[in-house]
Write a protein that holds these residues in place. Structure first.
Motif, PDB file in Angstrom:
ATOM      1  N   LEU A 163       0.827  -1.207   0.000  1.00  0.00           N
ATOM      2  CA  LEU A 163       0.000   0.000   0.000  1.00  0.00           C
ATOM      3  C   LEU A 163       0.861   1.257   0.000  1.00  0.00           C
ATOM      4  O   LEU A 163       0.495   2.271  -0.609  1.00  0.00           O
ATOM      5  N   TYR A 166       1.722   1.734  -3.561  1.00  0.00           N
ATOM      6  CA  TYR A 166       0.634   2.316  -4.364  1.00  0.00           C
ATOM      7  C   TYR A 166       0.617   3.833  -4.223  1.00  0.00           C
ATOM      8  O   TYR A 166       0.503   4.561  -5.219  1.00  0.00           O
ATOM      9  N   ARG A 198      -5.282  -2.423  -4.635  1.00  0.00           N
ATOM     10  CA  ARG A 198      -4.501  -1.763  -3.590  1.00  0.00           C
ATOM     11  C   ARG A 198      -5.221  -0.502  -3.092  1.00  0.00           C
ATOM     12  O   ARG A 198      -5.246  -0.223  -1.887  1.00  0.00           O
ATOM     13  N   SER A 201      -7.920  -1.546  -0.753  1.00  0.00           N
ATOM     14  CA  SER A 201      -7.378  -1.963   0.543  1.00  0.00           C
ATOM     15  C   SER A 201      -6.918  -0.770   1.367  1.00  0.00           C
ATOM     16  O   SER A 201      -7.015  -0.768   2.601  1.00  0.00           O
ATOM     17  N   LEU A 202      -6.430   0.257   0.691  1.00  0.00           N
ATOM     18  CA  LEU A 202      -5.958   1.451   1.391  1.00  0.00           C
ATOM     19  C   LEU A 202      -7.079   2.100   2.196  1.00  0.00           C
ATOM     20  O   LEU A 202      -6.830   2.679   3.265  1.00  0.00           O
TER      21      LEU A 202
END
Length: 212
Positions: A163, A166, A198, A201-202
């Motif tokens: 992350l 990203y 990503r 998920s962040l």
């Protein structure tokens, strides 16, 4: 509307609603919009609001210990957060004298390696940048200014490496496209094909940006 919300009025023609990671609901609308119109608009968004609030509630529940300052993330892993007479990241816990010391401790402990990671990803992606720095942002993970200086939120050091990468690639791509146009996202996708996963998920860690 069963949830509390705040209203921000300005010279705009549309009505919009946003929900923060902490489930703060904000309605933005024009000066002349009546309360009844706002309620009608929110009723039309009720299913979406309910879904987001429940998702956020689950994320926050998983991180109760972090929100209560009993634990803290280091590179995606939870460590006990101990308030003591020292500022140090150890194998067993993160020790700080006070909450305000977390920022300077993380910058001292992780910035050098993080900067090297940014430079490595810049070389790999063949994107040029100016200075690299970190600060205590509230509400964002990073920024690329008009001079292509990259400024990152120190709380990135709390995130898993994938992350962090990203966010780094995201800001590096802004050195080419200083906006979020289709061209920008195409560039991000060329460098990091799984960026959508990503990015999703962040969002699980968005609450960190306003916690410290």
């Amino acid at each position: 509307m069963i949830y509390k919300y705040s209203v921000v009025r300005s010279a705009r023609n549309s009505i919009a609603v946003s929900i923060s990671a902490e489930n703060k609901i904000t309605v933005r609308c024009g000066w002349s919009v009546r309360p009844g119109e706002i309620e009608k608009f929110l009723d039309s968004k009720a299913d979406w609001i309910e879904k987001v609030v429940l998702q956020n509630s689950h994320k926050l529940a998983v991180n109760d210990d972090v929100i209560e300052l009993k634990s803290i993330y280091v590179n995606g892993e939870k460590f006990p957060l101990v308030f003591d007479n020292k500022n140090e990241v150890c194998a067993d816990a993160v020790y700080v004298k006070c909450k305000n010391d977390i920022c300077k401790l993380y910058i001292k402990s992780f910035f050098t390696d993080f900067k090297e990671r940014v430079e490595a990803l810049a070389r790999q992606s063949k994107l040029c940048h100016a200075d690299i720095s970190v600060k205590n942002y509230t509400g964002r993970w990073g920024c690329c200014d008009a001079q292509n200086n990259l400024i990152f939120n120190y709380k990135l050091f709390m995130l898993p490496q994938n992350l962090q990468d990203y966010v780094i690639i995201h800001e590096l791509c802004h050195t080419i496209c200083h906006n979020h146009s289709n061209a920008f996202w195409r560039l991000v996708g060329e460098i990091m094909p799984d960026y959508k996963e990503r990015r999703k998920s962040l969002k699980n860690f968005d609450f960190l940006t306003t916690l410290y």
